[in-house]
Each structure stands twice: as C-alpha cells, then as structure tokens.
Scaffold this motif. Structure first.
Motif, mmCIF file in Angstrom:
data_model
loop_
_atom_site.group_PDB
_atom_site.id
_atom_site.type_symbol
_atom_site.label_atom_id
_atom_site.label_comp_id
_atom_site.label_asym_id
_atom_site.label_seq_id
_atom_site.Cartn_x
_atom_site.Cartn_y
_atom_site.Cartn_z
ATOM 1 N N PRO A 130 -2.434 3.112 -23.843
ATOM 2 C CA PRO A 130 -3.084 4.402 -23.557
ATOM 3 C C PRO A 130 -2.379 5.574 -24.220
ATOM 4 O O PRO A 130 -3.021 6.556 -24.600
ATOM 5 N N LEU A 131 -1.054 5.477 -24.360
ATOM 6 C CA LEU A 131 -0.314 6.545 -25.037
ATOM 7 C C LEU A 131 -0.746 6.653 -26.496
ATOM 8 O O LEU A 131 -0.945 7.756 -27.024
ATOM 9 N N VAL A 132 -0.906 5.524 -27.152
ATOM 10 C CA VAL A 132 -1.380 5.521 -28.542
ATOM 11 C C VAL A 132 -2.808 6.051 -28.621
ATOM 12 O O VAL A 132 -3.165 6.797 -29.545
ATOM 13 N N VAL A 133 -3.628 5.689 -27.633
ATOM 14 C CA VAL A 133 -5.003 6.187 -27.594
ATOM 15 C C VAL A 133 -5.029 7.715 -27.521
ATOM 16 O O VAL A 133 -5.911 8.364 -28.080
ATOM 17 N N LEU A 134 -4.042 8.288 -26.856
ATOM 18 C CA LEU A 134 -3.959 9.748 -26.743
ATOM 19 C C LEU A 134 -3.398 10.418 -27.996
ATOM 20 O O LEU A 134 -3.346 11.636 -28.066
ATOM 21 N N GLY A 135 -2.957 9.608 -28.956
ATOM 22 C CA GLY A 135 -2.500 10.191 -30.204
ATOM 23 C C GLY A 135 -1.064 9.902 -30.570
ATOM 24 O O GLY A 135 -0.604 10.317 -31.643
ATOM 25 N N CYS A 136 -0.313 9.213 -29.726
ATOM 26 C CA CYS A 136 1.085 8.892 -30.034
ATOM 27 C C CYS A 136 1.167 8.050 -31.305
ATOM 28 O O CYS A 136 0.399 7.108 -31.493
ATOM 29 N N VAL A 137 2.095 8.414 -32.198
ATOM 30 C CA VAL A 137 2.272 7.674 -33.443
ATOM 31 C C VAL A 137 3.602 6.925 -33.467
ATOM 32 O O VAL A 137 4.078 6.519 -34.521
ATOM 33 N N MET A 138 4.207 6.773 -32.287
ATOM 34 C CA MET A 138 5.423 5.946 -32.132
ATOM 35 C C MET A 138 6.560 6.401 -33.039
ATOM 36 O O MET A 138 7.218 5.585 -33.691
ATOM 37 N N MET A 139 6.810 7.691 -33.082
ATOM 38 C CA MET A 139 7.946 8.202 -33.860
ATOM 39 C C MET A 139 9.282 7.852 -33.220
ATOM 40 O O MET A 139 10.329 7.916 -33.855
ATOM 41 N N ARG A 140 9.261 7.532 -31.931
ATOM 42 C CA ARG A 140 10.461 7.182 -31.168
ATOM 43 C C ARG A 140 11.501 8.308 -31.200
ATOM 44 O O ARG A 140 12.703 8.089 -31.352
ATOM 45 N N ALA A 141 11.024 9.535 -31.097
ATOM 46 C CA ALA A 141 11.908 10.705 -31.073
ATOM 47 C C ALA A 141 11.584 11.592 -29.873
ATOM 48 O O ALA A 141 11.748 12.806 -29.914
ATOM 49 N N CYS A 142 11.127 10.960 -28.801
ATOM 50 C CA CYS A 142 10.667 11.711 -27.623
ATOM 51 C C CYS A 142 11.764 12.615 -27.065
ATOM 52 O O CYS A 142 11.476 13.676 -26.501
#
Length: 450
Positions: free
Chosen positions: A36-48
């Motif tokens: 769901p996070l990816v569905v919301l637009g997350c591109v997994m930069m892993r820099a949260c």
C-alpha cells in the motif's frame, strides 16, 4: 487455545494468492504495509529518516510534502484487486467463505518442481501441513473482565462527579497485581470530556497501597495524580499523557529495601507528557521512546532511554548497559559516582556527555529532585539535596548530538527575529542540508546570514 485467539500474519503480502496461502496455513487476518505504501507513491529510496523523501511520503518538510500524489482511492482500488483474486482462487478451491479456508492445509501440495530441486526436495513439510483436530478459527471471545476492573468497580464511582464537573476529588484504594491498567479507564473518561488539555493539575488524586499489576497509570491525562505505596509490575506509566505518578516504598521498610526494584520493565514506554517519581530502582528499558515526560528514578536496568525523543530523565543511581541507544531527543541527567564507569555503559553512537554549568539547567534539575523528595520522601534525594554543591558536580548530562544542534539553531534564529515556527522550520531544513551535503555545510554565522 486456538478457538480463543485470532491469528494474524504479515510480511511481503502483495497479491490475492499470498492471502490465500496465508489463510490455508492458518491465518485469519492479513497485514499489508509495503505494497500500500508503494501504491501511495513510495519509490523505496530508503531515506525516510533523512527528511529528504522525493515523493513527499516520509517528510515533515512542507515543500517536499507538496510532491505527494497519493490518494485513498488508490489503496481502495488495490485492495479490491487483491480481494477479487482471493475470490477467484477460493472458487477454484471450492470454498465459499474465508473461514472455511483457514487452516485447510490438506488442499496444499508440494510442487513437482520443488521435489526435483536438489535442496528443496530434502525438506520434510509434514509438520507444516499437519491437520490438527478441533477448531481452526477463532470462536470464543475472551472475557477480560473489564466490568470487574478496579476502575469500573471502585475508582470511577468514587470520582464520577469530579470527572463530570471538573471539581476536586481524592480517594484511596487497596491494589493487587491482578489489577491491570489501573487508572486508564478513568483517564479515558477525562479525555473524552476535556480533550488533550485535561483538567487542572491534581484535580483527581488517587492513592493506592499494595502491588500494582501491569500498566499502572497507562495513558493517564493531565489532572490525574496517582500515588502508589508499594510496588508495580511492568509498563507503569505507559503512554503517560500529562498525568502524575509517584511510587514509594512503605514507611515501615528499612531504607536498604529502597535499593530493590520497585517498578518493573519498560516503564513509561512511549510517554508523551507529565511527571513521575520512582522511589527505588526500575527494571530494563526505562523511558524507551519517552517523548516528553519529566521523570526521576533512583536506578535502572539495561537499555535505559532507548529511542528517547524528548522529555527529561534524572537517574539518581546506577544504569545498566547500552544506555541511550538510539536516543535522538530529550536530556538525561545521571548521578554517577564513577563517571568513567558510567560512560562505558552507554551507547555513544548518537549522544555526547556534558557537565552541568548553565544556572537555569542546574535549577531545573534541582527542582526535579526536590519534587521527588516532596512526593516520595526519598532518602537518596534528601542526601543529594543536603550536599547539593558537591552532588551537582557528579551529574553527567547526556544529550543527543543532533538534538543539541537543533536547539542551538532554533535559539539563533529566534534571536534573529524569526517566530517559533519559522525558527523550527529553518533548523529542520538546515539539519537536512548538513546530512546531505556535509562538505558544503556553512559555518553557523554564514548559515544565519543566509
């Protein structure tokens, strides 16, 4: 026990097939996170943690948040697709409801491809596919006996009019370790009526004698004060939300007994505001994720102040190993007879040590210890106060490095004329820039000029 519990599973669930496999293996509830996070637009930069999210998901920066393109309907559509695939697979397997499907490992087969694999072919999955007799799903709700709790049977009736009218009330009770989350229901009634502001300090004063069960004083709001003469189990003050808690040993106890553990593990976990005074030692993971509570304790176990983000903690005795691991905010004052030995117990990755020099800070610490003596009659607090000029030099101030820089930046900007909100935003952005471009970080004077 199977019919008395609901089993949930998660971990890389993305498709309807994943849900069906989990159900066949025994799950009744299914947790989705990454998909769901990816569905919301997350591109997994892993820099949260850097506040640099390029798609505005994990950030407090208003400019970056403008880039967020997610929409709740995207999640709805995704889940509908997952549900549709689940329904198609259920139809192929002959199940009408999810409950019929839970635990039906008899419809699973080890694939021929797996059997032919040189390593997977040696696995014995019989225990995983075992069909137990009896219930496979939740059927019998547990009776937590809320109606028999101390809050419902004694505390609320004694202070009901005070909660409704905001008038003062005081009551005393005997408590046993079977009485869990004492004060939480009463506190929730206050929060329902008065919101986050609660009631004026000490409006409702509750005194307890005995051994408190788990989560004594959990989520207690402003206006509630809870005194305990005795001891408490784990999670005392969990989520404390403005209230006040004081725990002391009975007067008839020999002072030596006050060196024993008086509250259990994980005290004040996730507490956000309020005060607490502990006349004795606490167990492990003291004040983990504390974000705003001011607390005094006379010694703690391992992993104290772990992931702490705010508040003040004064420790008038020994600390266990791995102190301040992941501590990113707040300040701890530790009374250390041997400062070198204390520092060896700390996790130094995110913190630094200082001596107490600022008069206002020394005064603040002294007030905390005076309050500790006032509420608990602590002999240790009395001894420190009687020899204050000598004792203050034994305190070590533990402060996170980034937190200290933020405080300094905010102070500089407020002195330069910015409002509190503007100064905070500037400091936040300056800290982000330093993390991204350490070589290009300007001096503090140049930063202020910019």
């Amino acid at each position: 026990l199977r019919e008395r519990v609901v089993l949930e599973t998660d971990g890389k669930l993305m498709t309807g097939r994943d849900v069906v496999m989990a159900a066949l293996l025994g799950a009744e509830e299914f947790g989705f996170a990454t998909a769901p996070l990816v569905v919301l637009g997350c591109v997994m930069m892993r820099a949260c943690h850097l506040d640099t999210c390029p798609v505005g998901v994990a950030t407090q920066n208003p400019e970056l948040r403008k880039k967020f393109m997610g929409d709740p309907d995207h999640i709805v559509n995704y889940m509908l697709f997952v549900a549709e695939e689940v329904r198609e697979l259920m139809a192929r397997l002959g199940f009408r409801t999810v409950d019929e499907m839970v635990g039906r490992t008899d419809v699973l087969r080890v694939s021929e491809r797996a059997k032919a694999h040189w390593k997977a072919g040696q696995l014995d999955l019989s225990n995983l596919l075992y069909q137990p007799e009896g219930a496979r799903t939740f059927r019998t709700p547990q009776n937590h006996k809320i109606d028999e709790s101390l809050d419902i049977t004694q505390i609320l009736p004694a202070v009901q009019s005070a909660v409704e009218n905001g008038t003062s009330a005081e009551a005393s009770f005997e408590i046993r370790n079977i009485n869990r989350v004492t004060g939480a229901i009463t506190g929730s009634e206050i929060s329902k009526r008065y919101g986050e502001e609660g009631l004026p300090e000490d409006t409702i004063t509750l005194r307890f004698t005995g051994s408190a069960g788990q989560s004594f004083g959990a989520f207690v709001p402003k206006g509630m004060t809870m005194y305990l003469t005795g001891d408490a189990n784990d999670y005392i003050g969990k989520g404390l939300s403005g209230g006040k808690i004081a725990v002391k040993a009975p007067d008839e106890f020999n002072p030596a007994f006050r060196e024993n553990v008086i509250v259990g593990n994980v005290a004040f976990y996730g507490a956000t505001s309020g005060e607490a005074y502990i006349n004795g030692l606490a167990g492990e993971r003291f004040a983990v994720r504390n974000s705003g509570v001011s607390v005094v304790v006379e010694g703690i176990g391992d992993h104290g102040c772990e992931y702490m983000t705010g508040g003040r903690v004064a420790i008038l005795g020994d600390v266990g190993k791995n102190f301040a691991a992941g501590m990113s905010g707040g300040i701890a004052y530790v009374y250390a007879e041997d400062k070198k030995a204390f520092k060896r117990k700390c996790n130094p990755e995110m913190i630094e040590f200082e001596t107490l020099e600022a008069p206002e800070e020394i005064a603040e610490l002294k007030t905390m210890i005076e309050n500790h003596y006032r509420y608990t009659e602590s002999s240790k607090a009395a001894s420190i106060l009687d020899h204050w000029e000598e004792a203050v030099g034994r305190f070590v101030k533990v402060i996170p490095k980034d937190f200290k820089q933020m405080i300094e930046r905010i102070k500089e900007q407020k002195e330069a004329g910015l409002s509190d909100e503007e100064a905070l935003m500037y400091a936040f952005e300056a800290g982000t820039k330093q993390k991204i471009e350490p070589s290009a970080a300007a001096s503090s004077k140049e930063a202020v000029a910019q």
